[in-house]
Design an enzyme around this catalytic site. Structure first.
Site, PDB file in Angstrom:
ATOM      1  CB  CYS A   1       4.971   3.846  -3.233  1.00  0.00           C
ATOM      2  SG  CYS A   1       5.612   3.238  -2.890  1.00  0.00           S
TER       3      CYS A   1
ATOM      4  CD  GLU B   1       0.417  -2.019  -4.100  1.00  0.00           C
ATOM      5  OE1 GLU B   1       0.201  -1.977  -3.699  1.00  0.00           O
ATOM      6  OE2 GLU B   1       0.596  -0.472  -3.997  1.00  0.00           O
TER       7      GLU B   1
END
Length: 271
Positions: A2, A114
């Protein structure tokens, strides 16, 4: 992993969602659609109030800096590298094990970003060409639009170069726990795109479903083996993902337009 996420929920909404007793921080954070390491973020934690006679844990909404600085660190210089802790080893790594046992939090988000390397770019990498791969960002979020409650850790670090009354004498920092990405199908998958979170990236933030919030935040739970049972991935089929503009790749860009779903990946970044 993350490395970037979005957090646009208002403090009053988080207070209601997480049953927070100690209300909104004195200085509120503006909605942030491109949260990057070392930024100030909201976190939910259970902790006794400072100088209070009643030492029971109180659920609080606190402002922390994303990038954990262990209490024993000589300086905060490595904080930007400590934004993620792996669920598989968090109980034993020196930088995280104390916080895992005693200082756990929830980092609320809308979802996380992402990046996926396009097929054509991956082929060039395999062939050994020097072209820098162009990557397509995806936004990953709960399919039902609920809060993305990321499991986190927090720490306090004392800057010994400053006097006690200095506003920067104490640092409050946090890290997000990650786990292996789901290989099961997404609840809502993009057309001609990744069908699972693992197709996007091998890691993902560990999302805590509401039934685990109280147990995760409870500071009375300190046994590592007991706590590790809370690190299970959420049930499959809760997440969706969609392509967003490559503008999010620049941390200077910030606004709700970053969450706008693209009909297809941008040219040159096809999955």
């Amino acid at each position: 992993m993350c490395g970037r996420y979005a957090a646009s929920r208002r403090p009053e909404d988080l207070v209601e969602t997480f049953d927070i007793e100690m209300g909104e921080p004195e200085e509120t954070l503006a909605p942030d659609y491109n949260v990057a390491p070392t930024k100030q973020v909201y976190a939910v934690l259970d902790r006794p109030l400072k100088d209070a006679a009643d030492k029971r844990p109180v659920r609080q909404l606190r402002r922390l800096t994303w990038g954990l600085v262990p209490s024993w660190a000589k300086s905060p210089e490595g904080a930007a590298r400590m934004i993620n802790a792996r669920a598989e080893t968090v109980h034993e790594k020196p930088s995280y094990r104390r916080a895992f046992a005693a200082r756990r939090c929830i980092v609320p988000a809308d979802g996380y970003y992402e990046w996926v390397t396009g097929v054509q770019e991956r082929d060039l990498e395999v062939e050994g060409r020097k072209k820098r791969p162009r990557k397509q960002p995806y936004f990953v979020l709960p399919a039902d639009g609920s809060v993305f409650a990321m499991a986190g850790l927090y720490e306090f670090w004392r800057d010994r170069t400053l006097p006690d009354d200095h506003p920067r004498a104490w640092w409050a920092t946090c890290s997000v726990i990650t786990t292996e990405a789901e290989t099961t199908p997404l609840a809502v998958a993009p057309a001609d795109g990744p069908g699972s979170l693992a197709d996007i990236h091998p890691r993902m933030p560990l999302m805590l479903t509401p039934d685990r919030w109280d147990a995760w935040l409870d500071p009375a739970r300190t046994d590592p083996d007991d706590l590790r049972s809370l690190l299970q991935a959420p049930p499959a089929g809760l997440m969706r993902a969609y392509p967003v503009s490559t503008a999010v790749s620049n941390v200077r860009n910030n606004g709700p337009e970053l969450l706008k779903e693209l009909e297809a990946p941008e040219e040159g970044t096809l999955f």
